[in-house]
Design an enzyme around this catalytic site. Structure first.
Site, PDB file in Angstrom:
ATOM      1  N   CYS A  45       0.828  -1.198   0.000  1.00 39.64           N
ATOM      2  CA  CYS A  45       0.000   0.000   0.000  1.00 39.64           C
ATOM      3  C   CYS A  45       0.877   1.269   0.000  1.00 39.64           C
ATOM      4  CB  CYS A  45      -0.954  -0.049   1.191  1.00 39.64           C
ATOM      5  SG  CYS A  45      -2.353   1.085   1.113  1.00 39.64           S
ATOM      6  N   THR A  46       0.568   2.238   0.843  1.00 47.71           N
ATOM      7  CA  THR A  46       1.338   3.486   0.864  1.00 47.71           C
ATOM      8  C   THR A  46       2.688   3.343   1.553  1.00 47.71           C
ATOM      9  OG1 THR A  46       0.129   4.172   2.844  1.00 47.71           O
ATOM     10  CG2 THR A  46      -0.684   4.980   0.723  1.00 47.71           C
TER      11      THR A  46
END
Length: 228
Positions: free
Chosen positions: A101-102
């Site tokens: 993800c981030t």
């Protein structure tokens, strides 16, 4: 033969499935030691769950695989110089530099993604660009020794890609069967190109409040990665 060290790096505001999804898979890698660490060994609260008894990140001497999960806490984490110094130190000598993800924004802020393709949550992919990264839209993106997963649930897919890399396809498939990982979602709205327009608009509206602060943090972090 030395033990394979797999390190998950946690920080305040991490998304717990970004971490626990791939952890469930990679903790089964043969001949491995799975380490979960935070700066100072502090407890980490993640959306109502608290992870405790964590290793002190600064005292981890090395790792073969470093994995950075994502979460809304990435905004602060990539500007935390003490935290980022440890990510750079451990990632520099790791055989595999990875994220979910981030978490890829943290890898980018550490200087590991310049000129490389990388995945990120669909809502924040563009924030990789100021760091010189090339945005990949796949669930899992590999560029050399850098392997990155997309948003949240893609971390499980990432985990199996890594497990195949570490232990071979037969072993990875056996673990997949043991975990009964056979995704069949009740709704086909898990990516922006699949979601109904009104649902996409709702989600974008909910995320809008974080857009400015996260964009500013990414730009500031990208400036810090530039040579003096």
């Amino acid at each position: 033969m030395s033990t394979l060290k797999i390190l998950f790096v946690l920080y305040p505001g991490v998304t717990h499935l970004d971490f626990t999804g791939p952890h469930q898979v990679l903790s089964r890698a043969p001949g491995s030691e799975t380490i979960v660490a935070s700066l100072g060994g502090q407890d980490i609260e993640a959306e109502g769950l608290t992870f405790t008894n964590l290793a002190d990140l600064s005292k981890v001497d090395r790792c073969d695989v470093i994995c950075i999960p994502g979460g809304f806490g990435t905004t602060a984490a990539m500007l935390d110089e003490a935290f980022m110094a440890q990510v750079r130190r451990l990632g520099a000598d790791a055989k595999y530099v990875t994220s979910v993800c981030t978490g890829s924004l943290i890898l980018a802020a550490a200087g590991f993604l310049k000129g490389k393709r990388a995945a990120c949550h669909w809502a924040w992919r563009s924030l990789l660009e100021p760091f010189g990264a090339i945005v990949g839209e796949e669930r899992v993106v590999r560029d050399g020794n850098t392997i990155t997963g997309g948003g949240v649930t893609a971390g499980i897919d990432f985990g199996f890609v890594m497990l195949e890399e570490l232990a071979g396809r037969d072993y990875a498939e056996a673990v997949q069967l043991g975990l009964e990982y056979a995704p069949d979602p009740p709704f086909h709205s898990g990516r922006p190109e699949l979601a109904r327009p009104e649902i996409l608009a709702q989600v974008k509206a909910r995320m809008a409040s974080a857009t400015d602060s996260r964009s500013e943090a990414a730009l500031e972090a990208s400036r810090r990665t530039e040579p003096a």
